[in-house]
Design an enzyme around this catalytic site. Sequence first.
Site, PDB file in Angstrom:
ATOM      1  N   ASP A  39       0.834  -1.204   0.000  1.00  0.00           N
ATOM      2  CA  ASP A  39       0.000   0.000   0.000  1.00  0.00           C
ATOM      3  C   ASP A  39       0.867   1.252   0.000  1.00  0.00           C
ATOM      4  O   ASP A  39       1.982   1.240   0.530  1.00  0.00           O
ATOM      5  CB  ASP A  39      -0.905   0.025   1.231  1.00  0.00           C
ATOM      6  CG  ASP A  39      -2.017  -1.009   1.165  1.00  0.00           C
ATOM      7  OD1 ASP A  39      -2.327  -1.467   0.049  1.00  0.00           O
ATOM      8  OD2 ASP A  39      -2.564  -1.358   2.227  1.00  0.00           O
ATOM      9  N   PRO A  40       0.374   2.358  -0.552  1.00  0.00           N
ATOM     10  CA  PRO A  40       1.169   3.598  -0.570  1.00  0.00           C
ATOM     11  C   PRO A  40       1.661   4.040   0.805  1.00  0.00           C
ATOM     12  O   PRO A  40       2.792   4.519   0.938  1.00  0.00           O
ATOM     13  CB  PRO A  40       0.188   4.616  -1.167  1.00  0.00           C
ATOM     14  CG  PRO A  40      -0.690   3.800  -2.055  1.00  0.00           C
ATOM     15  CD  PRO A  40      -0.872   2.498  -1.331  1.00  0.00           C
TER      16      PRO A  40
END
Length: 311
Positions: A39-40
């Site tokens: 995930d970012p």
Amino acid sequence: MLSGLVIVDKPQGWTSHDVVGRMRRLAGTRKVGHAGTLDPMATGVLVLGINKATRLLTYIVGTSKTYTATIRLGETTITDDAEGEVTEARTAAHITDDAVAVGVAALTGPIQQVPSSVSAIKVNGERSYARVRSGEEVKLAARPVTIHRFDVHSITRIDGGRVVDVDVTVECSSGTYIRALARDLGNALGIGGHLTALRRTQVGPYSLDQARTLEELAEELEVLEMSLAARSLMPNRELSEQETTEISFGRRIAAGPGAGTPDAATAEKPAAAFAPSGELVALLADTGSFAKPVLVFAPGTGTGTGTGQAK
């Protein structure tokens, strides 16, 4: 042609696709892929394959992963992490350390996990996160995952216990959502929870110790050569010159020593086959009394570049 794995320490705020794009420019090739999305908001180990090594990625995706994380109890968010807005808050003042330990124990081992609805899982051809962002309520099916280790390192009470931050290490099977673990721990305690920090420290045999930042890789592109990458990833088989020649041209050879046992090489879990020179020649699967190539990397008669680390 440069081929191998690059172990990246992904920075916060970057998508995995962003990192792949950066590596394409650094390596001067379009043929770059990754072995599992981060995930970012997460940082840490992201395994990239360059050129021929992209063919190894499918065998890395299914390996176990290890993370360090911070779970905040007392607040629920729409994304199950700190990226989303808080949708509900309940005081965590009454939650004891023992209660946290009981909740963690219940989420350890083989479990059925419902993935976070804000995820890349497709629902009728559309990403789940896109449906959620359009206002749709998405309910994903539970799936089996295994939490090999769920260790609590510290428990910190904030604002008089309004929320509780729990620092943990999680070792888990592929496909596990740490965000969902945070959500489920909070729900089990009756106060909700979400993830506020996530760092991946290991993917299969590849660890944070081997990882380099994008800035470091821009200065010196450190690539784990194919033979070294495969040796640490899967069972090894050393070939004779004759076997190397046969396999190089896609022909079968005698099965390996594990044939007929639970340790036999399969198409899903093959053995890495090496020429006498140390070069990675192929991935092999045992079928009956023979071993046949699943993938062939190196044509020829066993001469090769050996092992080492290309830079």
